[in-house]
Each structure stands twice: as C-alpha cells, then as structure tokens.
Enzyme design. Structure first.
Site, PDB file in Angstrom:
ATOM      1  N   LYS A  81      -7.508   8.145  -0.793  1.00  0.00           N
ATOM      2  CA  LYS A  81      -8.786   8.515  -0.171  1.00  0.00           C
ATOM      3  C   LYS A  81      -9.372   9.793  -0.773  1.00  0.00           C
ATOM      4  O   LYS A  81      -9.662  10.764  -0.063  1.00  0.00           O
ATOM      5  CB  LYS A  81      -8.631   8.674   1.336  1.00  0.00           C
TER       6      LYS A  81
ATOM      7  N   LYS B 250       0.849  -1.191   0.000  1.00  0.00           N
ATOM      8  CA  LYS B 250       0.000   0.000   0.000  1.00  0.00           C
ATOM      9  C   LYS B 250       0.877   1.231   0.000  1.00  0.00           C
ATOM     10  O   LYS B 250       1.792   1.369   0.817  1.00  0.00           O
ATOM     11  CB  LYS B 250      -0.911   0.026   1.230  1.00  0.00           C
TER      12      LYS B 250
ATOM     13  N   ASP C 103      -3.497   4.346  -1.829  1.00  0.00           N
ATOM     14  CA  ASP C 103      -4.426   4.745  -0.770  1.00  0.00           C
ATOM     15  C   ASP C 103      -4.406   6.254  -0.592  1.00  0.00           C
ATOM     16  O   ASP C 103      -3.732   6.774   0.301  1.00  0.00           O
ATOM     17  CB  ASP C 103      -4.023   4.015   0.522  1.00  0.00           C
TER      18      ASP C 103
ATOM     19  N   ARG D  45       2.861  -1.127  10.795  1.00  0.00           N
ATOM     20  CA  ARG D  45       3.928  -1.165  11.792  1.00  0.00           C
ATOM     21  C   ARG D  45       4.278  -2.558  12.308  1.00  0.00           C
ATOM     22  O   ARG D  45       5.458  -2.823  12.555  1.00  0.00           O
ATOM     23  CB  ARG D  45       3.568  -0.221  12.950  1.00  0.00           C
TER      24      ARG D  45
ATOM     25  N   THR E 263     -10.429   3.505  10.965  1.00  0.00           N
ATOM     26  CA  THR E 263     -10.303   2.634  12.132  1.00  0.00           C
ATOM     27  C   THR E 263      -9.847   3.398  13.368  1.00  0.00           C
ATOM     28  O   THR E 263      -9.868   2.856  14.474  1.00  0.00           O
ATOM     29  CB  THR E 263      -9.321   1.473  11.864  1.00  0.00           C
TER      30      THR E 263
ATOM     31  N   ASP F   1     -13.916  14.843  -3.081  1.00  0.00           N
ATOM     32  CA  ASP F   1     -14.064  16.192  -3.626  1.00  0.00           C
ATOM     33  C   ASP F   1     -15.337  16.191  -4.470  1.00  0.00           C
ATOM     34  O   ASP F   1     -16.088  15.209  -4.481  1.00  0.00           O
ATOM     35  CB  ASP F   1     -12.831  16.568  -4.449  1.00  0.00           C
TER      36      ASP F   1
END
Length: 232
Positions: free
Chosen positions: A61, A32, A59, A211, A119, A64
């Site tokens: 997002k 990603k 990614d 991570r 999340t 608009d």
C-alpha cells in the site's frame, strides 16, 4: 482471466509462514504478503515463496510523493511478484509515477492495483476522521475512475462495491476484494463483508481471505471450500 482466491499470509515470521504453506501438498495457492511479514522478513521471503511456485500479491500500500513511490516500485519490480498496490489517495501523479517505476526495461510489470477505502472504514469513520462527507460508495467509484484513468489495472475494494466498479470502469478493470467471510464465520474487525459465493455473484475478480483459512482447524479444507464457493 479466471477468478482466484488469494490467501492472506498475515504471519509474523518465515517459520510460521512456511509451516502454513507446507500443509498444501497438492495446490499452490495464490498468496498475499502484507506489511507484517514483509517488514519481519524482507525481500527474501518474497523470493522464497515465489521459488516454491506460488503467485504473490505484495500488499504494501505505497503512499508517498511521486518520485519516492516511483523508486520504490522500481525496486519491487525486481521481486517478480504478480500484483502489488498503492493508495489511490496518493493522486494521479503518484499512480502514474508508480507505473513508470514498476515497468521493467522489457516492458513487463506486475499488475498494479489501487486501494480505495479500507474495508475497516465505514461511512461514520470516513466522515469523522477523514472529513470526507460524500457517500462511501461514491468515494470508492471516484477513486476507481481516477486509478483507471492513471493506467492502473484495478482496485482493492469491498466486495459490496465490486459490481459497481465494473459497471463504471468496465469488466476488464480488476476488483480485488478483502472482507470475505464464510456465512458461518466471525467477521472480526471488518465492517463491509461478504461470503465467497456472494462475492462471485456480484463480480469480484479476486477475493483475499485471511483468518477464515489461516486460523481454520483444517486450512486446506477451508481453502478448498473458498475455491469451490468462489471459482466453480
């Protein structure tokens, strides 16, 4: 369609990203590319990682007015990514416009996924900051149905909601789930989390893991552990 683990390459530079990916001498993980890396390095980093044989989830997002998103998706479609996304909160008109822009002249396009609620968002913050007072799982289901009706391929959601999304929208409607942590790991700033094995059990199609892999002492071993727990 098989399940897959997507590594969130949330690095600040090309050098950091390539140093990380160079550790994978046998696998070519699905990666990603998010805002931090894309804004630092631009489209060139997408092309370079793709040329190395990796599948890419871009990614960004988008959110608009419909015409702006349509034009932006038309540009992104030239990068040959495998998945990209937008915010479902942008409305049906925006999502349909995005599909139009993303579809190439030959009819092919990347998968288009909608973000429902991040999340990092919980019920309290959603009510306080967004003035949305319905239960968060109902909000996610409504966004999922709206995205499906607009023609999208799936949604990004918490693994806690993946099974419910399939129940409402069908097994073919994809669920991409961040917020995945090992049982013995740190949850960080995520509030709605689940282990890879539990995400598999509940029906996630793809898990996005950052991570726990990128900051592991042995990232390749951590990736393989994720694949074993989620895919096997």
């Amino acid at each position: 369609m098989g399940k897959d683990v997507i590594i969130a390459c949330d690095f600040a530079s090309r050098e950091q990203t390539m140093n990380f990916l160079d550790q994978f001498t046998e696998e070519k993980p699905f990666v990603k590319i998010g805002m931090e890396l894309y804004y630092a390095e631009g489209p060139a980093i997408v092309r370079e990682i793709k040329s190395r044989g990796h599948k890419i989830f871009l990614d960004l997002k988008l959110h608009d007015i419909p015409n702006t998103v349509k034009k932006a998706m038309s540009v992104l479609s030239n990068l040959d990514v495998d998945i990209t996304n937008l915010h479902a909160a942008g409305t049906t008109a925006m999502m349909k416009a995005a599909l139009e822009g993303l579809t190439r002249p030959d009819g092919t396009r990347p998968l288009l996924i909608a973000v429902t609620q991040l999340t990092s968002t919980d019920q309290e913050s959603m009510e306080r900051d967004l003035l949305i007072h319905e239960p968060i799982d109902q909000v996610v289901m409504h966004y999922a149905e709206t995205a499906k009706n607009a023609g999208l391929d799936g949604i990004v959601c918490s693994p806690l909601e993946a099974g419910k999304v399939h129940g409402r929208c069908g097994d073919g409607f994809l669920t991409i789930t961040p917020g995945v942590r090992f049982a013995d790991g740190d949850v960080g700033d995520q509030k709605r989390v689940m282990t890879p094995a539990a995400a598999k059990e509940i029906g996630s199609d793809y898990i996005v893991v950052g991570r726990p892999i990128t900051q592991a002492e042995d990232p390749v071993a951590a990736y393989r552990r994720c694949v074993t727990e989620f895919c096997d």
